[in-house]
Design a protein around this motif. Structure first.
Motif: not given
Length: 155
Positions: A122-126
Motif C-alpha cells: 500500500d503506498p501509505q505503508d512506507y
C-alpha cells in the motif's frame, strides 16, 4: 494461471528427512496478473528439476502455470521469507504434475508488463529513509516497509 514474474529467490537445498543422505531442492517466485493480485509459488523437487526450472525464466518474464497445487499459506512462517500477498493461498509446483511455460509478455498480454513497476505494498505503508533518520528512536524495534532507490553500486 498466467502472470508476470515480479520476484524470484535462488535455489536452496535441504537434507531430506525421508531419505537420509539425500537433499531436496526448492526455490520460490511471485507472479502477478493484475494491479491488485499476486501470489507466491513454491517449487520443491530433485536438484536437476529445480535448477532447470529456475533457469528457465527470470523476473520480468511471463509464465503460464498448469496444474499447480493450491494450498493455504502459513502467513506468519511463510511471509518472513516471501512477499506478503493479498491471498490466503500459495501455489505449489510438483515435478510430476505441474508445468511452467514461459512466453513473451508481448505475445501474452502487454498489460502484464506494466505490472512489473507497481509496488506490492500500500503506498501509505512506507517510510522514507528521511523519516527513519528523523524518527529513528521512536521506530526502534518496529518492522518497517522502506521506500528507497539505489543511487550507486560499487565494490
Amino acid at each position: 494461471v498466467i502472470g508476470v514474474v515480479i520476484g524470484k529467490t535462488d535455489v536452496r537445498s535441504f537434507p531430506d528427512r525421508k531419505n537420509i543422505g539425500t537433499e531436496r531442492y526448492t526455490f520460490n517466485f511471485t507472479i502477478r496478473d493484475s494491479p491488485t493480485y499476486f501470489i507466491n509459488v513454491q517449487s520443491w523437487g530433485r536438484g536437476e528439476y529445480i535448477r532447470s526450472l529456475s533457469e528457465s525464466f527470470r523476473v520480468g518474464d511471463c509464465v503460464t502455470i498448469e496444474n499447480p497445487l493450491i494450498q493455504s499459506k502459513e502467513a506468519e512462517r511463510e511471509e518472513k521469507f516471501n512477499p506478503v500477498t493479498p491471498s490466503g493461498y500459495k501455489l505449489l509446483l510438483s515435478e510430476n504434475h505441474s508445468v511452467v511455460k514461459t512466453s513473451s509478455c508481448y505475445d501474452t498480454d502487454t498489460r502484464l508488463l506494466a505490472l512489473l513497476h507497481l509496488p506490492v505494498k500500500d503506498p501509505q505503508d512506507y517510510y522514507s529513509l528521511g523519516d527513519i533518520v528523523a524518527n529513528g528512536q521512536s521506530l526502534h524495534g518496529r518492522v518497517l516497509n522502506v521506500l528507497a532507490a539505489v543511487m550507486a553500486v560499487s565494490e
